[in-house]
Write a protein that holds these residues in place. Sequence first.
Motif, PDB file in Angstrom:
ATOM      1  N   ALA A 166      60.919  45.978  19.700  1.00 43.79           N
ATOM      2  CA  ALA A 166      59.896  45.274  20.474  1.00 43.79           C
ATOM      3  C   ALA A 166      60.418  43.925  20.946  1.00 43.79           C
ATOM      4  O   ALA A 166      60.261  43.554  22.123  1.00 43.79           O
ATOM      5  CB  ALA A 166      58.624  45.103  19.641  1.00 43.79           C
ATOM      6  N   ALA A 167      61.071  43.190  20.064  1.00 45.08           N
ATOM      7  CA  ALA A 167      61.627  41.887  20.428  1.00 45.08           C
ATOM      8  C   ALA A 167      62.847  42.034  21.329  1.00 45.08           C
ATOM      9  O   ALA A 167      63.111  41.167  22.169  1.00 45.08           O
ATOM     10  CB  ALA A 167      61.985  41.105  19.165  1.00 45.08           C
ATOM     11  N   CYS A 168      63.585  43.120  21.171  1.00 47.36           N
ATOM     12  CA  CYS A 168      64.804  43.320  21.957  1.00 47.36           C
ATOM     13  C   CYS A 168      64.519  43.528  23.442  1.00 47.36           C
ATOM     14  O   CYS A 168      65.411  43.339  24.274  1.00 47.36           O
ATOM     15  CB  CYS A 168      65.590  44.507  21.407  1.00 47.36           C
ATOM     16  SG  CYS A 168      66.408  44.150  19.849  1.00 47.36           S
ATOM     17  N   ARG A 169      63.304  43.915  23.756  1.00 47.03           N
ATOM     18  CA  ARG A 169      62.961  44.112  25.170  1.00 47.03           C
ATOM     19  C   ARG A 169      63.235  42.848  25.973  1.00 47.03           C
ATOM     20  O   ARG A 169      63.745  42.901  27.093  1.00 47.03           O
ATOM     21  CB  ARG A 169      61.486  44.524  25.282  1.00 47.03           C
ATOM     22  CG  ARG A 169      61.003  44.697  26.705  1.00 47.03           C
ATOM     23  CD  ARG A 169      59.805  45.642  26.738  1.00 47.03           C
ATOM     24  NE  ARG A 169      58.721  45.185  25.891  1.00 47.03           N
ATOM     25  CZ  ARG A 169      57.585  44.624  26.368  1.00 47.03           C
ATOM     26  NH1 ARG A 169      57.436  44.443  27.662  1.00 47.03           N
ATOM     27  NH2 ARG A 169      56.632  44.260  25.551  1.00 47.03           N
ATOM     28  N   LEU A 222      69.404  39.463  29.748  1.00 42.77           N
ATOM     29  CA  LEU A 222      70.783  39.802  30.086  1.00 42.77           C
ATOM     30  C   LEU A 222      70.856  40.501  31.439  1.00 42.77           C
ATOM     31  O   LEU A 222      71.751  40.231  32.249  1.00 42.77           O
ATOM     32  CB  LEU A 222      71.383  40.696  28.999  1.00 42.77           C
ATOM     33  CG  LEU A 222      71.637  40.023  27.649  1.00 42.77           C
ATOM     34  CD1 LEU A 222      71.941  41.075  26.585  1.00 42.77           C
ATOM     35  CD2 LEU A 222      72.777  39.023  27.747  1.00 42.77           C
ATOM     36  N   SER A 223      69.914  41.390  31.702  1.00 40.86           N
ATOM     37  CA  SER A 223      69.890  42.097  32.971  1.00 40.86           C
ATOM     38  C   SER A 223      69.650  41.125  34.131  1.00 40.86           C
ATOM     39  O   SER A 223      70.297  41.222  35.189  1.00 40.86           O
ATOM     40  CB  SER A 223      68.804  43.176  32.952  1.00 40.86           C
ATOM     41  OG  SER A 223      68.758  43.878  34.168  1.00 40.86           O
ATOM     42  N   GLN A 224      68.741  40.178  33.940  1.00 37.40           N
ATOM     43  CA  GLN A 224      68.460  39.198  34.982  1.00 37.40           C
ATOM     44  C   GLN A 224      69.673  38.327  35.287  1.00 37.40           C
ATOM     45  O   GLN A 224      69.825  37.838  36.416  1.00 37.40           O
ATOM     46  CB  GLN A 224      67.271  38.326  34.568  1.00 37.40           C
ATOM     47  CG  GLN A 224      65.937  39.052  34.593  1.00 37.40           C
ATOM     48  CD  GLN A 224      64.812  38.226  33.999  1.00 37.40           C
ATOM     49  OE1 GLN A 224      64.970  37.038  33.724  1.00 37.40           O
ATOM     50  NE2 GLN A 224      63.666  38.867  33.788  1.00 37.40           N
ATOM     51  N   ARG A 225      70.540  38.170  34.298  1.00 34.08           N
ATOM     52  CA  ARG A 225      71.743  37.359  34.505  1.00 34.08           C
ATOM     53  C   ARG A 225      72.873  38.165  35.151  1.00 34.08           C
ATOM     54  O   ARG A 225      73.943  37.634  35.402  1.00 34.08           O
ATOM     55  CB  ARG A 225      72.215  36.788  33.166  1.00 34.08           C
ATOM     56  CG  ARG A 225      71.269  35.734  32.603  1.00 34.08           C
ATOM     57  CD  ARG A 225      71.744  35.206  31.278  1.00 34.08           C
ATOM     58  NE  ARG A 225      73.087  34.658  31.379  1.00 34.08           N
ATOM     59  CZ  ARG A 225      73.826  34.301  30.323  1.00 34.08           C
ATOM     60  NH1 ARG A 225      73.337  34.471  29.102  1.00 34.08           N
ATOM     61  NH2 ARG A 225      75.031  33.803  30.482  1.00 34.08           N
ATOM     62  N   SER A 260      65.373  47.731  31.537  1.00 40.56           N
ATOM     63  CA  SER A 260      66.621  47.026  31.874  1.00 40.56           C
ATOM     64  C   SER A 260      67.836  47.632  31.177  1.00 40.56           C
ATOM     65  O   SER A 260      68.902  47.022  31.150  1.00 40.56           O
ATOM     66  CB  SER A 260      66.500  45.545  31.491  1.00 40.56           C
ATOM     67  OG  SER A 260      66.095  45.405  30.138  1.00 40.56           O
ATOM     68  N   LEU A 261      67.701  48.829  30.619  1.00 38.17           N
ATOM     69  CA  LEU A 261      68.784  49.437  29.861  1.00 38.17           C
ATOM     70  C   LEU A 261      69.572  50.434  30.707  1.00 38.17           C
ATOM     71  O   LEU A 261      68.997  51.278  31.395  1.00 38.17           O
ATOM     72  CB  LEU A 261      68.240  50.173  28.631  1.00 38.17           C
ATOM     73  CG  LEU A 261      67.680  49.286  27.524  1.00 38.17           C
ATOM     74  CD1 LEU A 261      67.045  50.146  26.435  1.00 38.17           C
ATOM     75  CD2 LEU A 261      68.776  48.414  26.930  1.00 38.17           C
ATOM     76  N   ARG A 282      63.737  62.037  26.868  1.00 45.57           N
ATOM     77  CA  ARG A 282      62.624  61.100  27.051  1.00 45.57           C
ATOM     78  C   ARG A 282      62.974  59.870  27.889  1.00 45.57           C
ATOM     79  O   ARG A 282      62.090  59.281  28.514  1.00 45.57           O
ATOM     80  CB  ARG A 282      62.130  60.632  25.675  1.00 45.57           C
ATOM     81  CG  ARG A 282      61.410  61.693  24.859  1.00 45.57           C
ATOM     82  CD  ARG A 282      59.933  61.762  25.179  1.00 45.57           C
ATOM     83  NE  ARG A 282      59.228  60.558  24.797  1.00 45.57           N
ATOM     84  CZ  ARG A 282      58.701  60.342  23.590  1.00 45.57           C
ATOM     85  NH1 ARG A 282      58.820  61.266  22.634  1.00 45.57           N
ATOM     86  NH2 ARG A 282      58.054  59.219  23.328  1.00 45.57           N
ATOM     87  N   LEU A 283      64.237  59.460  27.888  1.00 42.39           N
ATOM     88  CA  LEU A 283      64.601  58.178  28.476  1.00 42.39           C
ATOM     89  C   LEU A 283      65.298  58.334  29.824  1.00 42.39           C
ATOM     90  O   LEU A 283      66.014  59.309  30.062  1.00 42.39           O
ATOM     91  CB  LEU A 283      65.508  57.397  27.517  1.00 42.39           C
ATOM     92  CG  LEU A 283      64.948  57.143  26.112  1.00 42.39           C
ATOM     93  CD1 LEU A 283      65.963  56.383  25.263  1.00 42.39           C
ATOM     94  CD2 LEU A 283      63.628  56.389  26.170  1.00 42.39           C
ATOM     95  N   LYS A 284      65.109  57.352  30.684  1.00 39.92           N
ATOM     96  CA  LYS A 284      65.779  57.340  31.975  1.00 39.92           C
ATOM     97  C   LYS A 284      67.226  56.877  31.853  1.00 39.92           C
ATOM     98  O   LYS A 284      68.057  57.210  32.691  1.00 39.92           O
ATOM     99  CB  LYS A 284      65.019  56.426  32.941  1.00 39.92           C
ATOM    100  CG  LYS A 284      63.613  56.907  33.276  1.00 39.92           C
ATOM    101  CD  LYS A 284      62.922  55.927  34.219  1.00 39.92           C
ATOM    102  CE  LYS A 284      61.506  56.395  34.530  1.00 39.92           C
ATOM    103  NZ  LYS A 284      60.798  55.430  35.415  1.00 39.92           N
ATOM    104  N   SER A 285      67.513  56.082  30.856  1.00 39.38           N
ATOM    105  CA  SER A 285      68.870  55.567  30.660  1.00 39.38           C
ATOM    106  C   SER A 285      69.792  56.678  30.182  1.00 39.38           C
ATOM    107  O   SER A 285      69.348  57.722  29.681  1.00 39.38           O
ATOM    108  CB  SER A 285      68.862  54.440  29.626  1.00 39.38           C
ATOM    109  OG  SER A 285      68.358  54.912  28.393  1.00 39.38           O
TER     110      SER A 285
END
Length: 340
Positions: free
Chosen positions: A125-128, A134-137, A168-169, A196-199
């Motif tokens: 939850a916090a890692c989101r 990081l993605s924004q950078r 953002s993964l 389940r995941l798009k990544s």
Amino acid sequence: MLNTIPDGVNFLDCTLRDGGYYTGWDFPPGLVSDYVATINVLPVRMVELGLAGKPGSRGYFASMTSSKAEQVAADLLVEACAMIDAKDVLASELPIPLAVAHLTEGILPGRLTTIRVAAHYSKLAACRYICAELSQRGFRVFLNLMQIDAANAAEVEACLKELERIDSLDVVYIADSFGSMKPSRVQELIGRFAGRLKSEIGFHGHDNCGYALINSVAAAMAGATWIDCTMGGMGRGAGNAASEQLLPVLGRLGTSEEQALLGHVLHHFDPLRKRYGWGSSAAYQFAGLTFIHPSYVQKLREDGSLSDAAIVDRLSNLRADERVSFAEENLSQLMAQKIA
């Protein structure tokens, strides 16, 4: 069954990061230059150059910066990444954006294209917010789910729900932190996450029980598109899937490439293996099966004074709450124990 392995598996060699748990994240310049030259002839997509944000006392590759990456990887023909530990961010009193900036000080997108975030599966939850920053950078973001092998069905489902909220993964890694997984468990988890995941999905194996190679193959067959490896299998505790074993199986190396890889391992990493003694053993297998952090075994084996039987006796005295995280005070108590 190997003809069912899909083409296009991406290999990430993390020798300089995971192997650093034995060398203190220092490697001789000659080894590093030969490593880069060897990687350049292999079907490796990315190299993990080390950690970011660790104290300077830990060694050169424990605190990677852009300038270090430019120097170390000047001749590298593949992508490079560094790893940060989510708990270092979460332990900070700073807001997450500032804590991430502090931890990654000196790193800009460029030679380092990607940041891998190592996070316990219960802290997603916090890692989101870490991943979003990081993605924004401008970094690609890979997330390593640590100790997911110890999660029960409800916890795995909770992980999936949290991961579905993180947009953002680029890659989510199943990390067999205890080296305890059987191939069937690897395929179950990879299949569930891929469905389940798009990544994209990756796999990072440890060799406590001697399963790192077969588990890596099982992961690829189940849909993982990123697989980790290290030269000689060098890595924390029992080590990882060995590049010289994995790449000929999944990467379909030519004879010249395989000989170059073997020559590199024989010249540089076999001497290190003799010195540090990583590899599967009865003590590591016991630790894996009972979810004990591999650093306990690694430290207890360091001076060669304890047999595997003595190490297992000591580990058996760890309480459940002491097992999953390595602590120096627990190690000191284990070292001081006299076994009848």
